[in-house]
Design a protein around this motif. Sequence first.
Motif: not given
Length: 552
Positions: A330-331, A352-353, A378-380
Amino acid sequence: MFQPYAIATALLAICSSLPATHLLAKTIRVPDDRSSIQAAIDGAEPGDLVLVKRGTYSERLKLKADVTVRSEGADTAGKLGRLRAEETILDGADVPGHGSAVIMAEGAVLDGFTVRNFGHYDEAEWAKHHKTQGNLQSHEHIGESPGPGIQIPDVTCVVQNNIVHHIGDTGIGLFGSPGSAASPHVYQNVCYRNMGGGIGAMRHSRGIIEANVCFENFYAGIGHNHASPIVIHNTCYENIRAGIGSSEGSCPTVRENKCYKNRRAGIGVRTGSNTRPIIEANHCYENDMAGIGTEEDAASILRQNECYRNKLAGIGIRHAEATIVGNECYENGAAGIGLDGAKAVVLDNHSHHNQTAGIGLAESEHGLATLARNKILENRQVAIGIHGGWQVELIENEIERTGGMPPLVMIFAGSKVDLSGNTFQGGGVAAIRVAGEARIENNRLVATELRKAGPPSFGIWALPDATVQAYGNTFENWRHAIFASQAHVSAVDNQVKSFHQAAFVIEDAKSTATVMGNQLTTGDANAKVVLARGKETQRVVERDNEILAEAK
């Protein structure tokens, strides 16, 4: 009744059963009993303890079997390690010759020393390659080392609580041989600013590398070359290459380590299909490349790792083979999981994200992947992007993004994808945008809301020359379940709920399009099953479809 004779006889029996080394073990103090550490070692017998007072000693050491060499003092914490280790120093600045500061022996223990300034440390060279992230370094074998600070030459021994820095080579080097049973334990050492790796395992060595701290080393924090140790609970950061690196036929188990802010990957794997590490339950974050990176035909098992806020992918597989199970990514600055020319099984991960894709498959000559039961949320940009050259199965994945305009899944020209049992939820121009070939079966595709105008809102968007076979899917809240332009399309036995005007829009079909056995639920009395447009409307075959009234 008191029986001194019986007690004496019993004590004699116990003592006679103990090894002679335990009965005769003694402590030799430096410099009280011997002026140098090596002199004390030379005078020691198996089981003896050489106890060294705080101070600086300019000498090299060659240990003897079953002799412990330990710094004097309690285990009080210092700035980096044990205070007694920080204040009991082997300094090679004025020691003539070449080679290791310490050579271990079978059953020996080295406990609590600073080892520094052996070999040539080059600050300018270190700074140059740190700046360039090691890209200008020669392709050295990770961990290959002729003269490490502490050398473990195919023996079972213990190296613990030492601080090894500014060595002209690797800090601590483990050497083995084919079939050897030697199992050294390298425990709670600190290795930094060495011109090789912090710790290097090579030449068929095994053993346990545990709870060490390795930072700012010229190559990897911990490196492997034809070695298969257990690497557990270490912390590796700000090394010029990977935090932990495996190459040249190494098969280590790398478990529960923390790798962060390394100039390349947190954990890196490369060079050949016989390099097969197991990498599990590690934390890899804020590295300048991937959290975990595998390339050059290596084959890895990656499971239960946490990879986050890395500048590139959380997990990146390039021209390599990998089984990727149960990781959380993530991130990250690129994809959560990125594949490039790989053969991969990607199962039960949570991605995610991330800034680009949840799972991204780059343009490749040939790639083969199975993606199953992943949560991709919720990936960009896109949840999954599949570029050309791939053959992919997507099975029972949960795919979601609440905002944004890109499709949830993009399938580019030159790729073949089977999608079955997946759930798609979110907005964007499409759930699945296809330019290659896609068989889409028994999926659930739900838009956040029905948009009757504005940007496209299609369950499946088939671009020119695409091939789409859609069977048994459920579509809900998309303007059109399928929108196809100059494509090859069949839509059979799908359910479409809450759409606008037409469930299927087919423009200039490239071949005969079959729309059959679909069930539509709508409150629009004028709704159509198919809207055929363009010059090739005669190529659309529509039959056995059913329109149901929407319940009020």
